[in-house]
Design a protein around this motif. Structure first.
Motif, PDB file in Angstrom:
ATOM      1  N   ASP A   1      49.402 -12.083 -25.500  1.00  0.00           N
ATOM      2  CA  ASP A   1      49.537 -12.716 -24.194  1.00  0.00           C
ATOM      3  C   ASP A   1      48.135 -13.112 -23.748  1.00  0.00           C
ATOM      4  O   ASP A   1      47.161 -12.413 -24.051  1.00  0.00           O
ATOM      5  CB  ASP A   1      50.141 -11.759 -23.172  1.00  0.00           C
ATOM      6  CG  ASP A   1      51.607 -11.452 -23.440  1.00  0.00           C
ATOM      7  OD1 ASP A   1      52.271 -12.245 -24.131  1.00  0.00           O
ATOM      8  OD2 ASP A   1      52.090 -10.416 -22.953  1.00  0.00           O
ATOM      9  N   PHE A   2      48.043 -14.213 -23.021  1.00  0.00           N
ATOM     10  CA  PHE A   2      46.730 -14.675 -22.576  1.00  0.00           C
ATOM     11  C   PHE A   2      46.752 -15.045 -21.102  1.00  0.00           C
ATOM     12  O   PHE A   2      47.803 -15.214 -20.491  1.00  0.00           O
ATOM     13  CB  PHE A   2      46.251 -15.867 -23.421  1.00  0.00           C
ATOM     14  CG  PHE A   2      46.894 -17.192 -23.062  1.00  0.00           C
ATOM     15  CD1 PHE A   2      46.260 -18.071 -22.204  1.00  0.00           C
ATOM     16  CD2 PHE A   2      48.116 -17.556 -23.590  1.00  0.00           C
ATOM     17  CE1 PHE A   2      46.841 -19.290 -21.874  1.00  0.00           C
ATOM     18  CE2 PHE A   2      48.712 -18.770 -23.271  1.00  0.00           C
ATOM     19  CZ  PHE A   2      48.071 -19.639 -22.406  1.00  0.00           C
ATOM     20  N   ALA A   3      45.559 -15.128 -20.561  1.00  0.00           N
ATOM     21  CA  ALA A   3      45.314 -15.637 -19.218  1.00  0.00           C
ATOM     22  C   ALA A   3      43.977 -16.365 -19.286  1.00  0.00           C
ATOM     23  O   ALA A   3      43.378 -16.466 -20.361  1.00  0.00           O
ATOM     24  CB  ALA A   3      45.280 -14.490 -18.206  1.00  0.00           C
ATOM     25  N   LEU A   4      43.527 -16.863 -18.156  1.00  0.00           N
ATOM     26  CA  LEU A   4      42.258 -17.585 -18.097  1.00  0.00           C
ATOM     27  C   LEU A   4      41.308 -16.875 -17.141  1.00  0.00           C
ATOM     28  O   LEU A   4      41.739 -16.335 -16.118  1.00  0.00           O
ATOM     29  CB  LEU A   4      42.487 -19.021 -17.618  1.00  0.00           C
ATOM     30  CG  LEU A   4      43.478 -19.847 -18.446  1.00  0.00           C
ATOM     31  CD1 LEU A   4      43.669 -21.219 -17.816  1.00  0.00           C
ATOM     32  CD2 LEU A   4      43.029 -19.961 -19.889  1.00  0.00           C
ATOM     33  N   ARG A   5      40.035 -16.886 -17.472  1.00  0.00           N
ATOM     34  CA  ARG A   5      39.017 -16.317 -16.595  1.00  0.00           C
ATOM     35  C   ARG A   5      38.699 -17.379 -15.538  1.00  0.00           C
ATOM     36  O   ARG A   5      38.483 -18.538 -15.865  1.00  0.00           O
ATOM     37  CB  ARG A   5      37.774 -15.986 -17.410  1.00  0.00           C
ATOM     38  CG  ARG A   5      36.664 -15.363 -16.650  1.00  0.00           C
ATOM     39  CD  ARG A   5      36.687 -13.871 -16.483  1.00  0.00           C
ATOM     40  NE  ARG A   5      36.841 -13.142 -17.713  1.00  0.00           N
ATOM     41  CZ  ARG A   5      37.436 -11.950 -17.766  1.00  0.00           C
ATOM     42  NH1 ARG A   5      37.928 -11.400 -16.679  1.00  0.00           N
ATOM     43  NH2 ARG A   5      37.552 -11.320 -18.903  1.00  0.00           N
ATOM     44  N   ASN A   6      38.700 -16.967 -14.267  1.00  0.00           N
ATOM     45  CA  ASN A   6      38.386 -17.926 -13.207  1.00  0.00           C
ATOM     46  C   ASN A   6      36.889 -17.888 -12.865  1.00  0.00           C
ATOM     47  O   ASN A   6      36.145 -17.083 -13.431  1.00  0.00           O
ATOM     48  CB  ASN A   6      39.274 -17.722 -11.977  1.00  0.00           C
ATOM     49  CG  ASN A   6      39.056 -16.375 -11.310  1.00  0.00           C
ATOM     50  OD1 ASN A   6      37.992 -15.776 -11.399  1.00  0.00           O
ATOM     51  ND2 ASN A   6      40.085 -15.896 -10.630  1.00  0.00           N
ATOM     52  N   GLU A   7      36.477 -18.740 -11.950  1.00  0.00           N
ATOM     53  CA  GLU A   7      35.065 -18.865 -11.609  1.00  0.00           C
ATOM     54  C   GLU A   7      34.478 -17.610 -10.975  1.00  0.00           C
ATOM     55  O   GLU A   7      33.273 -17.407 -10.984  1.00  0.00           O
ATOM     56  CB  GLU A   7      34.829 -20.087 -10.696  1.00  0.00           C
ATOM     57  CG  GLU A   7      35.648 -20.133  -9.432  1.00  0.00           C
ATOM     58  CD  GLU A   7      37.070 -20.669  -9.633  1.00  0.00           C
ATOM     59  OE1 GLU A   7      37.890 -20.465  -8.724  1.00  0.00           O
ATOM     60  OE2 GLU A   7      37.359 -21.250 -10.683  1.00  0.00           O
ATOM     61  N   ASN A   8      35.315 -16.731 -10.435  1.00  0.00           N
ATOM     62  CA  ASN A   8      34.854 -15.477  -9.835  1.00  0.00           C
ATOM     63  C   ASN A   8      34.816 -14.337 -10.856  1.00  0.00           C
ATOM     64  O   ASN A   8      34.523 -13.208 -10.506  1.00  0.00           O
ATOM     65  CB  ASN A   8      35.749 -15.079  -8.663  1.00  0.00           C
ATOM     66  CG  ASN A   8      35.757 -16.119  -7.567  1.00  0.00           C
ATOM     67  OD1 ASN A   8      34.737 -16.760  -7.313  1.00  0.00           O
ATOM     68  ND2 ASN A   8      36.891 -16.307  -6.932  1.00  0.00           N
ATOM     69  N   GLY A   9      35.181 -14.637 -12.099  1.00  0.00           N
ATOM     70  CA  GLY A   9      35.201 -13.603 -13.129  1.00  0.00           C
ATOM     71  C   GLY A   9      36.520 -12.872 -13.233  1.00  0.00           C
ATOM     72  O   GLY A   9      36.689 -12.009 -14.086  1.00  0.00           O
TER      73      GLY A   9
END
Length: 158
Positions: free
Chosen positions: A81-89
């Motif tokens: 399963d995956f997700a994405l790292r956002n600009e706030n970490g």
């Protein structure tokens, strides 16, 4: 009750080597496009699978899976399963975000890479859409896996 029919065939305790290699390739290719992929889950024990199954049923929360232990490719080390790292970490499951600014959804860019690598995407399923889910089944059904069949590394062409 043991959900696995053939108790003489040991269950995997980690990701299949080919899945692990392609997981790394997915993360690397996405990074080249400015997308930071986070793998949130890989191999999953029977106990963890059953705990997730109880969410939205006997445990609080929303239903996250319809698969009990033995019914998920995670249990055989064949899914991530995956997700994405956002600009706030932080970790994000925002499927519409375009953080690399190329006019395309970062999520769908990752899905496209995954499909090119040979992953099946849970977002393509007709019944329960599992958008973070990617799997490689090597031509084996859950029934076959429960009966002790296992993919061999050389059975999958790169």
């Amino acid at each position: 009750m043991n959900p696995f029919v053939d108790k003489d065939v040991p269950l995997p305790t980690m990701l299949h080597p080919v899945v692990k290699d392609y997981q790394s390739e997915l993360v690397d290719q996405a990074a080249k496009k400015g997308i930071n992929v986070v793998i949130t889950e890989g191999h999953r024990s029977a106990e963890r699978q059953n705990a997730l199954y109880e969410k939205g049923r006997s445990e609080e929360g929303r239903i996250v899976t319809y698969a009990k232990a033995g019914e998920s490719y995670h249990n055989y080390g064949l899914a991530i399963d995956f997700a994405l790292r956002n600009e706030n970490g932080g970790v994000s499951w925002d499927m519409d975000a375009d953080r690399n600014g190329n006019g395309r959804s970062d999520w769908m860019e990752v899905v496209a890479i995954a499909k090119q690598l040979g992953f099946e995407w849970g977002g393509d399923w007709s019944k329960f859409k599992d958008y973070p889910h990617l799997q490689m089944n090597f031509g084996l059904s859950i029934r076959q896996l429960k009966r002790g069949h296992r993919p061999k590394v050389e059975s999958y062409a790169k």
